[in-house]
Design a protein around this motif. Structure first.
Motif, PDB file in Angstrom:
ATOM      1  N   SER A  94     -14.955  -1.496   4.411  1.00  0.00           N
ATOM      2  CA  SER A  94     -14.827  -2.891   4.814  1.00  0.00           C
ATOM      3  C   SER A  94     -13.365  -3.337   4.793  1.00  0.00           C
ATOM      4  O   SER A  94     -12.472  -2.655   4.290  1.00  0.00           O
ATOM      5  N   LYS A  95     -13.154  -4.533   5.345  1.00  0.00           N
ATOM      6  CA  LYS A  95     -11.816  -5.109   5.389  1.00  0.00           C
ATOM      7  C   LYS A  95     -11.311  -5.440   3.980  1.00  0.00           C
ATOM      8  O   LYS A  95     -10.111  -5.353   3.708  1.00  0.00           O
ATOM      9  N   GLU A  96     -12.235  -5.765   3.099  1.00  0.00           N
ATOM     10  CA  GLU A  96     -11.878  -6.134   1.724  1.00  0.00           C
ATOM     11  C   GLU A  96     -11.199  -4.980   0.977  1.00  0.00           C
ATOM     12  O   GLU A  96     -10.252  -5.185   0.221  1.00  0.00           O
ATOM     13  N   CYS A  97     -11.655  -3.754   1.180  1.00  0.00           N
ATOM     14  CA  CYS A  97     -11.096  -2.584   0.487  1.00  0.00           C
ATOM     15  C   CYS A  97     -10.153  -1.763   1.365  1.00  0.00           C
ATOM     16  O   CYS A  97      -9.778  -0.651   0.984  1.00  0.00           O
ATOM     17  N   HIS A  98      -9.797  -2.293   2.515  1.00  0.00           N
ATOM     18  CA  HIS A  98      -8.924  -1.542   3.417  1.00  0.00           C
ATOM     19  C   HIS A  98      -7.583  -1.165   2.787  1.00  0.00           C
ATOM     20  O   HIS A  98      -7.141  -0.016   2.955  1.00  0.00           O
ATOM     21  N   PRO A  99      -6.910  -2.065   2.051  1.00  0.00           N
ATOM     22  CA  PRO A  99      -5.623  -1.648   1.449  1.00  0.00           C
ATOM     23  C   PRO A  99      -5.778  -0.477   0.463  1.00  0.00           C
ATOM     24  O   PRO A  99      -4.975   0.468   0.493  1.00  0.00           O
ATOM     25  N   ALA A 100      -6.792  -0.520  -0.367  1.00  0.00           N
ATOM     26  CA  ALA A 100      -6.997   0.564  -1.330  1.00  0.00           C
ATOM     27  C   ALA A 100      -7.347   1.862  -0.618  1.00  0.00           C
ATOM     28  O   ALA A 100      -6.852   2.936  -0.972  1.00  0.00           O
ATOM     29  N   LYS A 101      -8.159   1.777   0.419  1.00  0.00           N
ATOM     30  CA  LYS A 101      -8.532   2.978   1.185  1.00  0.00           C
ATOM     31  C   LYS A 101      -7.325   3.529   1.923  1.00  0.00           C
ATOM     32  O   LYS A 101      -7.136   4.750   1.999  1.00  0.00           O
ATOM     33  N   HIS A 102      -6.489   2.648   2.448  1.00  0.00           N
ATOM     34  CA  HIS A 102      -5.280   3.088   3.154  1.00  0.00           C
ATOM     35  C   HIS A 102      -4.348   3.846   2.207  1.00  0.00           C
ATOM     36  O   HIS A 102      -3.840   4.919   2.558  1.00  0.00           O
ATOM     37  N   HIS A 103      -4.148   3.332   1.003  1.00  0.00           N
ATOM     38  CA  HIS A 103      -3.285   4.007   0.023  1.00  0.00           C
ATOM     39  C   HIS A 103      -3.884   5.356  -0.387  1.00  0.00           C
ATOM     40  O   HIS A 103      -3.165   6.346  -0.537  1.00  0.00           O
ATOM     41  N   TYR A 104      -5.194   5.398  -0.564  1.00  0.00           N
ATOM     42  CA  TYR A 104      -5.853   6.653  -0.936  1.00  0.00           C
ATOM     43  C   TYR A 104      -5.724   7.684   0.189  1.00  0.00           C
ATOM     44  O   TYR A 104      -5.385   8.843  -0.060  1.00  0.00           O
ATOM     45  N   ASP A 105      -5.979   7.273   1.423  1.00  0.00           N
ATOM     46  CA  ASP A 105      -5.876   8.199   2.554  1.00  0.00           C
ATOM     47  C   ASP A 105      -4.451   8.705   2.732  1.00  0.00           C
ATOM     48  O   ASP A 105      -4.233   9.892   3.016  1.00  0.00           O
ATOM     49  N   ALA A 106      -3.449   7.820   2.544  1.00  0.00           N
ATOM     50  CA  ALA A 106      -2.051   8.244   2.654  1.00  0.00           C
ATOM     51  C   ALA A 106      -1.712   9.252   1.565  1.00  0.00           C
ATOM     52  O   ALA A 106      -1.011  10.248   1.818  1.00  0.00           O
ATOM     53  N   CYS A 107      -2.201   9.029   0.366  1.00  0.00           N
ATOM     54  CA  CYS A 107      -1.959   9.960  -0.738  1.00  0.00           C
ATOM     55  C   CYS A 107      -2.594  11.312  -0.452  1.00  0.00           C
ATOM     56  O   CYS A 107      -1.979  12.355  -0.691  1.00  0.00           O
ATOM     57  N   VAL A 108      -3.804  11.301   0.057  1.00  0.00           N
ATOM     58  CA  VAL A 108      -4.485  12.555   0.383  1.00  0.00           C
ATOM     59  C   VAL A 108      -3.688  13.336   1.431  1.00  0.00           C
ATOM     60  O   VAL A 108      -3.531  14.557   1.319  1.00  0.00           O
ATOM     61  N   VAL A 133      -5.482  10.494  -8.217  1.00  0.00           N
ATOM     62  CA  VAL A 133      -6.460   9.947  -9.157  1.00  0.00           C
ATOM     63  C   VAL A 133      -6.337   8.431  -9.245  1.00  0.00           C
ATOM     64  O   VAL A 133      -7.341   7.712  -9.187  1.00  0.00           O
ATOM     65  N   GLU A 134      -5.129   7.931  -9.365  1.00  0.00           N
ATOM     66  CA  GLU A 134      -4.939   6.487  -9.493  1.00  0.00           C
ATOM     67  C   GLU A 134      -5.438   5.760  -8.250  1.00  0.00           C
ATOM     68  O   GLU A 134      -6.151   4.751  -8.353  1.00  0.00           O
ATOM     69  N   GLU A 135      -5.094   6.281  -7.083  1.00  0.00           N
ATOM     70  CA  GLU A 135      -5.534   5.668  -5.832  1.00  0.00           C
ATOM     71  C   GLU A 135      -7.054   5.716  -5.691  1.00  0.00           C
ATOM     72  O   GLU A 135      -7.681   4.782  -5.213  1.00  0.00           O
ATOM     73  N   PHE A 136      -7.640   6.841  -6.132  1.00  0.00           N
ATOM     74  CA  PHE A 136      -9.091   6.970  -6.077  1.00  0.00           C
ATOM     75  C   PHE A 136      -9.764   5.911  -6.954  1.00  0.00           C
ATOM     76  O   PHE A 136     -10.740   5.281  -6.545  1.00  0.00           O
ATOM     77  N   PHE A 137      -9.248   5.720  -8.165  1.00  0.00           N
ATOM     78  CA  PHE A 137      -9.857   4.728  -9.061  1.00  0.00           C
ATOM     79  C   PHE A 137      -9.689   3.311  -8.539  1.00  0.00           C
ATOM     80  O   PHE A 137     -10.575   2.467  -8.711  1.00  0.00           O
ATOM     81  N   HIS A 138      -8.570   3.020  -7.879  1.00  0.00           N
ATOM     82  CA  HIS A 138      -8.402   1.695  -7.279  1.00  0.00           C
ATOM     83  C   HIS A 138      -9.445   1.482  -6.176  1.00  0.00           C
ATOM     84  O   HIS A 138     -10.051   0.403  -6.082  1.00  0.00           O
ATOM     85  N   LEU A 139      -9.657   2.506  -5.354  1.00  0.00           N
ATOM     86  CA  LEU A 139     -10.658   2.408  -4.291  1.00  0.00           C
ATOM     87  C   LEU A 139     -12.065   2.282  -4.872  1.00  0.00           C
ATOM     88  O   LEU A 139     -12.864   1.463  -4.415  1.00  0.00           O
ATOM     89  N   ALA A 140     -12.383   3.074  -5.885  1.00  0.00           N
ATOM     90  CA  ALA A 140     -13.705   3.012  -6.509  1.00  0.00           C
ATOM     91  C   ALA A 140     -13.942   1.643  -7.154  1.00  0.00           C
ATOM     92  O   ALA A 140     -15.038   1.081  -7.060  1.00  0.00           O
TER      93      ALA A 140
END
Length: 125
Positions: free
Chosen positions: A70-84, A102-109
């Motif tokens: 969703s749009k609500e979690c887009h920033p966290a998902k974007h950071h996680y995808d960039a890290c991956v 790990v940090e990005e994953f926990f923010h997304l979760a």
């Protein structure tokens, strides 16, 4: 509880066969008659159908997946995808990674859980 008690309990847990395990096949076992085979196959099909009916989908997982995208979690998902992407390219180039996600994953979760919780509890009430 000491470490030996813990190891013993763990060993007992994993070494004991489950009560629903199938009987091992025996080479010397007499073959069943054709009628018995048909009855056992019918029983097995009925049991499989019952198991399929009992299996339900966890609404929490579907709601969290929707929230991750969703749009609500887009920033966290974007950071996680960039890290991956960074970590994957580091592994491809150097054979090892200097960081993990790990940090990005926990923010997304956390974002997905916070988004899904109100929706989940409204469904459960």
């Amino acid at each position: 509880m000491g470490i030996t008690d813990f190891i013993s309990a763990a060993w007992d847990t994993f070494s004991t066969p489950s009560p629903d395990a199938e009987e091992p096949a025996q080479a010397n076992k007499e073959e069943e008659s054709s009628d018995e085979k048909e009855e056992s196959s019918d029983d097995a099909e009925e049991e499989e159908e019952e198991e399929e009916e009992e299996e339900t989908v966890d609404p929490k997982e579907t709601l969290e997946e929707e929230c991750r995208n969703s749009k609500e979690c887009h920033p966290a998902k974007h950071h996680y995808d960039a890290c991956v992407e960074r970590v994957t390219s580091q592994i491809d180039n150097d054979g090892k990674a200097s960081e993990d996600c790990v940090e990005e994953f926990f923010h997304l979760a956390h974002c997905a859980t916070a988004c899904a919780a109100p929706k989940l509890f409204s469904q459960l009430k």
